[in-house]
Enzyme design. Sequence first.
Site, PDB file in Angstrom:
ATOM      1  N   ASP B 286      24.862  39.721 -13.920  1.00 40.76           N
ATOM      2  CA  ASP B 286      23.640  40.294 -14.712  1.00 40.76           C
ATOM      3  C   ASP B 286      24.381  38.761 -16.305  1.00 40.76           C
ATOM      4  O   ASP B 286      25.308  39.015 -16.319  1.00 40.76           O
ATOM      5  CB  ASP B 286      23.142  40.997 -15.978  1.00 40.76           C
ATOM      6  CG  ASP B 286      22.857  42.138 -14.115  1.00 40.76           C
ATOM      7  OD1 ASP B 286      21.376  41.377 -13.187  1.00 40.76           O
ATOM      8  OD2 ASP B 286      22.824  43.195 -14.714  1.00 40.76           O
ATOM      9  N   ALA B 354      18.188  56.979 -33.543  1.00 40.34           N
ATOM     10  CA  ALA B 354      16.841  56.788 -32.559  1.00 40.34           C
ATOM     11  C   ALA B 354      15.410  57.306 -33.445  1.00 40.34           C
ATOM     12  O   ALA B 354      14.819  55.906 -32.698  1.00 40.34           O
ATOM     13  CB  ALA B 354      17.062  57.605 -31.339  1.00 40.34           C
ATOM     14  N   GLN B 355      15.132  57.824 -34.195  1.00 32.31           N
ATOM     15  CA  GLN B 355      13.766  57.954 -35.365  1.00 32.31           C
ATOM     16  C   GLN B 355      13.693  56.339 -35.880  1.00 32.31           C
ATOM     17  O   GLN B 355      12.501  55.983 -35.501  1.00 32.31           O
ATOM     18  CB  GLN B 355      13.734  59.278 -35.244  1.00 32.31           C
ATOM     19  CG  GLN B 355      12.926  60.614 -34.426  1.00 32.31           C
ATOM     20  CD  GLN B 355      15.038  60.662 -34.100  1.00 32.31           C
ATOM     21  OE1 GLN B 355      15.451  60.604 -34.628  1.00 32.31           O
ATOM     22  NE2 GLN B 355      14.451  61.112 -33.433  1.00 32.31           N
ATOM     23  N   ARG B 357      15.429  53.716 -36.654  1.00 29.73           N
ATOM     24  CA  ARG B 357      15.266  52.856 -35.504  1.00 29.73           C
ATOM     25  C   ARG B 357      16.121  51.881 -36.555  1.00 29.73           C
ATOM     26  O   ARG B 357      15.726  50.579 -36.340  1.00 29.73           O
ATOM     27  CB  ARG B 357      15.010  52.572 -35.276  1.00 29.73           C
ATOM     28  CG  ARG B 357      14.689  53.191 -33.559  1.00 29.73           C
ATOM     29  CD  ARG B 357      13.155  51.718 -33.069  1.00 29.73           C
ATOM     30  NE  ARG B 357      12.208  52.998 -33.458  1.00 29.73           N
ATOM     31  CZ  ARG B 357      10.560  52.139 -33.602  1.00 29.73           C
ATOM     32  NH1 ARG B 357      10.535  50.924 -33.039  1.00 29.73           N
ATOM     33  NH2 ARG B 357       9.672  53.089 -34.380  1.00 29.73           N
ATOM     34  N   SER B 359      19.653  51.130 -39.843  1.00 24.42           N
ATOM     35  CA  SER B 359      20.516  51.662 -41.121  1.00 24.42           C
ATOM     36  C   SER B 359      21.032  51.018 -41.435  1.00 24.42           C
ATOM     37  O   SER B 359      20.469  49.983 -41.955  1.00 24.42           O
ATOM     38  CB  SER B 359      22.223  51.197 -39.469  1.00 24.42           C
ATOM     39  OG  SER B 359      22.373  49.642 -38.968  1.00 24.42           O
ATOM     40  N   ASP B 493      17.301  48.569 -10.083  1.00 25.41           N
ATOM     41  CA  ASP B 493      18.863  47.625  -9.128  1.00 25.41           C
ATOM     42  C   ASP B 493      19.197  49.095  -7.991  1.00 25.41           C
ATOM     43  O   ASP B 493      20.299  47.953  -7.676  1.00 25.41           O
ATOM     44  CB  ASP B 493      20.180  48.509 -10.810  1.00 25.41           C
ATOM     45  CG  ASP B 493      19.724  47.022 -10.963  1.00 25.41           C
ATOM     46  OD1 ASP B 493      19.072  45.770 -11.372  1.00 25.41           O
ATOM     47  OD2 ASP B 493      20.185  47.000 -12.583  1.00 25.41           O
TER      48      ASP B 493
END
Lengths: 540, 654
Positions: B286, B354-355, B357, B359, B493
């Site tokens: 890939d 994650a919430q 998104r 930093s 995959d």
Amino acid sequence: MSPLVAGLLQTGILLTALAVVYRPLGDYMARVFTAKGHLKAERAIYRFARINPDAEQKWSTYAYGVLGFSFVGIVFLYVVQRVQSLLPFGFDRGDIGPGMAFNTAISFVANTNWQSYVPEAVMGHAVQMIGLTVQNFVSAAVGLAVAIALVRGFVRHQTDRLGNFWVDLVRGTLRILLPIAFIGAIVLIAFGVTMSLKSGVDVDGQVVANAPVASQEVIKELGTNGGGVLNANSAHPFENPGEWTNLIEIFLILVIPVALTRTFGRLAGDRKQGYVLLSVMGVIWTAMLAVIWAAEANGIRPLEGKELRFGIPGSALFANATTGTSTGAVNSLHDSYTGLGGGAALLNMLFGEMTPGGVGTGLYSILVMAIIAMFLAGLMVGRTPEYLGKKLGRKEVTAAAVSILAMPTVLLIGAGIAAVLPSTQGALNNPGEHGLSEILYAYASASNNNGSAFGGITVTNDWFQSSLGLCMLFGRFVPIVAVLALAGSLAAQKKVPVTAGTLPTTGPLFATLLTGSIVLVAALTFVPALALGPIAEALL
Amino acid sequence: MTTKPGLAAALPEALKKLDPRHQLRSPVMFVVWAGSLLVTVFAVTDPSVFTIAVAAWLWFTVLFANLAEAVAEGRGKAQADSLRRTKKDAVARLVDGDVVAGTELKIGDLVVVEAGEVVPGDGDVVEGIATVDESAITGESAPVIRESGGDRCAVTGGTTVLSDRIVVRITTKPGESFVDRMIALVEGAERQKTPNEIALTILLSTLTIIFLLAVVALQPFAIYSGGEQSVVVLTALLVCLIPTTIGALLSAIGIAGMDRLVQRNVLATSGKAVEAAGDIDTLLLDKTGTITWGNRRATEFIPVGPTSDETLVAAARLASLADDTPEGRSILELAGGEPASEHEKTGEFVPFTAQTRMSGIDLGERSIRKGAASAFELTDTAREIVDEISAQGGTPLVVAENDHSGNGKVLGIIRLSDVVKPGMRERFAELRAMGIRTVMVTGDNPLTAKAIAEEAGVDDFLAEAKPEDKMALIRKEQEGGRLVAMTGDGTNDAPALAQADVGVAMNTGTSAAKEAGNMVDLDSDPTKLIEIVEIGKQLLITRGALTTFSVANDLAKYFAILPAMFAAIYPALDRLNIMHLATPQSAILSAVIFNALVIVALIPLALKGVRYRPSSASALLRRNLLIYGLGGVVTPFAGIWLIDLLVRLIPGIG
């Protein structure tokens, strides 16, 4: 002309002649085994034998064909010998005894032509012509067929069909062996080889045995058979009158095994693959010739046991050709050779008859050895080993191993028992190390289907007749079945594409590897035994 | 030398392996075992210094072979033990409220795992998002995010949830989990002989049969010649001739090969897969993450509105100071790489969640953030830039600052784009030399793909690739007889991973992908594939090289033993005693001792593997034939000669 110059000239002529016919004969044989059509004569045979020539066989069917045909051949030969007194041209030589008939039947069907008998005293012309000579043709054709089947295994992919044994047998006989033998016989007659249905000829009041020699002499050499119609074999002036016939006979011995490498290259689609095998055969053959020649030229009694009309080079050339192939015809007494010279002739056989080996057998034997060599080499380059686009896995290695194991197994068991049998002491002319060489040579000759006799050993007792007979039988047919099984598993595979990671099998590296493998396998197996025979003799 | 303590620790295990049932697994070593027993009988009934010494050294030969295997297995056991410690007895809380032991879970059970709890079994996250500490399995200390849906949903039993709450659907039975399989694997409990190993064993057995015949037949020849040999001497000759070196080390090589893979954090489901890796003709790689860094390298700072270049660069640098992700580091690099000052170190780092998104850093009154475009309100100009970067195949990262009054302002955009990893070109050239073709697979358009393919030096590329295209490519290659390797992580995959001859699933991937492949890379590093291929090749080369060495050794042994046996009846044979060994007894004993010691000497090589440098097949063969073929011929001459110098001092031998 000094013997050395004469010898080099003879060698030069021989090699030139082989070089001239190499391509045309090799290509012709390739065409014979790939041609679609059938000759009229062939169609007649197929119709008579109820064979469908266009139906191809699996390896097992092919093997049954070989075994069945050979078994019938053995039975027929045995019966013909046992009822010789009922046949014409018997000259009151009587029926052959069971031990000798058993041994001889196997011997000729197995392309060995080991002779435990004196032909002119025992075999009539009928047995010679309808029995022994027929097998001289068809046993060679069987070897040819098996070799071609193995090549098909490499060339074909994802199929279980290896061709048709009967077609290969008929074509090998009718299109290759018969025409060359026909021309060869006429040439030999022109050079003085005899051809007569009488039992003997009066020479100055003495009756000298005679026979239809030329017709059998030619196939004796061409089919790498070696069984003479006269006891002295190619040392007899009726079989081999002079230098020219000597050279022609050596040429006939070598021509098919050598040209088969070209056939192989053609069928494999890469002529270099054939040349590299030829080069390996050539290097070993030449080296062994040099050893025999030098050893004999420097012997204590250099001409003992040799014909003056051939001299040392003519004898050395013949000895090297006959033991390097599975022929076994002789024009000199190998028993009289020096420890080194005789040992080299013995070693030629112990290589497994692949330099260049018998008709067909030489090619398939060296291909089997190539598989073993490529297996180790393949591991050393870090890939699943492959050869000619086929992977060498469990099945392939097993088949190759069985094929290689057969000869040393029967040889060492047979010779080992013979060495300690009390009756053996009485059969040997010589005690000590030379006596052991005689025993080893006899079993090497039988197990490798060579058939040449060292001499100096009387092999007519029941032990020798039966044990040598079994050596010939297993030495011939175990490898054949293993080779056909190998061909079957190769043909079933996919073709592995050639990439930059593929180990090339056409260059000097592969040639060295293969040469080394052939020498090493023989050396490791037989050095202990040889140490007590020829090596001890040569070091004295 | 790390093997020394290993040897001592392995000794008890090696003694246990003297059991004939164990010896039967290797035909070569079984012959040595039987020979040792035979000679021991003679050493007891008819003792002499020579017979006892030969018997002892024959047993040493067997023992050394056992030792090699035990050392190799011991290494695996150490790893297995550390893995076992991770297998805590987790308690599973089912969604319906029941609490069961982790060992009683069934496939399909839904369990709830909250922060601080251990995941009770392998499964997929079906609800929620959480950070998970997988260091027990991967050794990597940085926590990873696992969320429902998508390609990062798989969780492994034994890992710990650090934040949030997830619901996991169990996908494996207890006892068959990832960790269980890993333990079984490194312990070698399920080790089966691989195809090449079987073929080699057949060849070694054949050689053993040949030598057995040669030695057995030698006795009648010797009797005929008037020099009957003792069974002790014949047995010594036989053991010296059969390929004991490779026979002794064969299983150690196999175990060690698997071990090398595990050390690189790769788990293979079978040894067969490792061997197949050595045969690979085509590598599908890939693009993103393998050949390039992915859209993870900062390549440009684009200010928005009135912001100056300097302001944006300074803000971007500040926001990334404590950011240890590759993106963060690449921003620092592009901004000049200046380390944090004392003042800057007082700032409070706000990690990515994650919430949110995003930093960043809170430094005094300043509060700087960087993050995904969707997390910010953008002006039209900024939106245009973001869209353009996206269209070009890059990833935009927005930098914004809140002043003390709380008014947010977008300063500019950082362009993250594809950069070919350094050294890839060289690696592909190496692969080409090994005969392996590399194909780059990417979702990019053909133009972009071509540019990157050229830059990276791959042999071919598949652009705008959909999963089914990948599958078709693998099928096409395989139809031509080629073996294909690939890596993958997504559920889509999985079919291609299953179809490939070597399918390496990333540990971050889905359970489906891990199930389909025959290897799992715990580091989730797609370039690992290249190392896997090398390990596979090294495994075969080590076997081939040691076989060659073993067989080549026999020449010297003939020169040592045959004159010793037969010079008495044929004095001329003493000329073969070119090593000038003192007496027949010392010659034979020296050969036997050499034969045993060479096994010990080669244990480190068997465990480490023969050195492998990517080069053409011919060059490899030439090199290995020289070292192990020629070396194998020469070494024993020197070794036996040296041992004889000592052995001849023993009374009754010399």
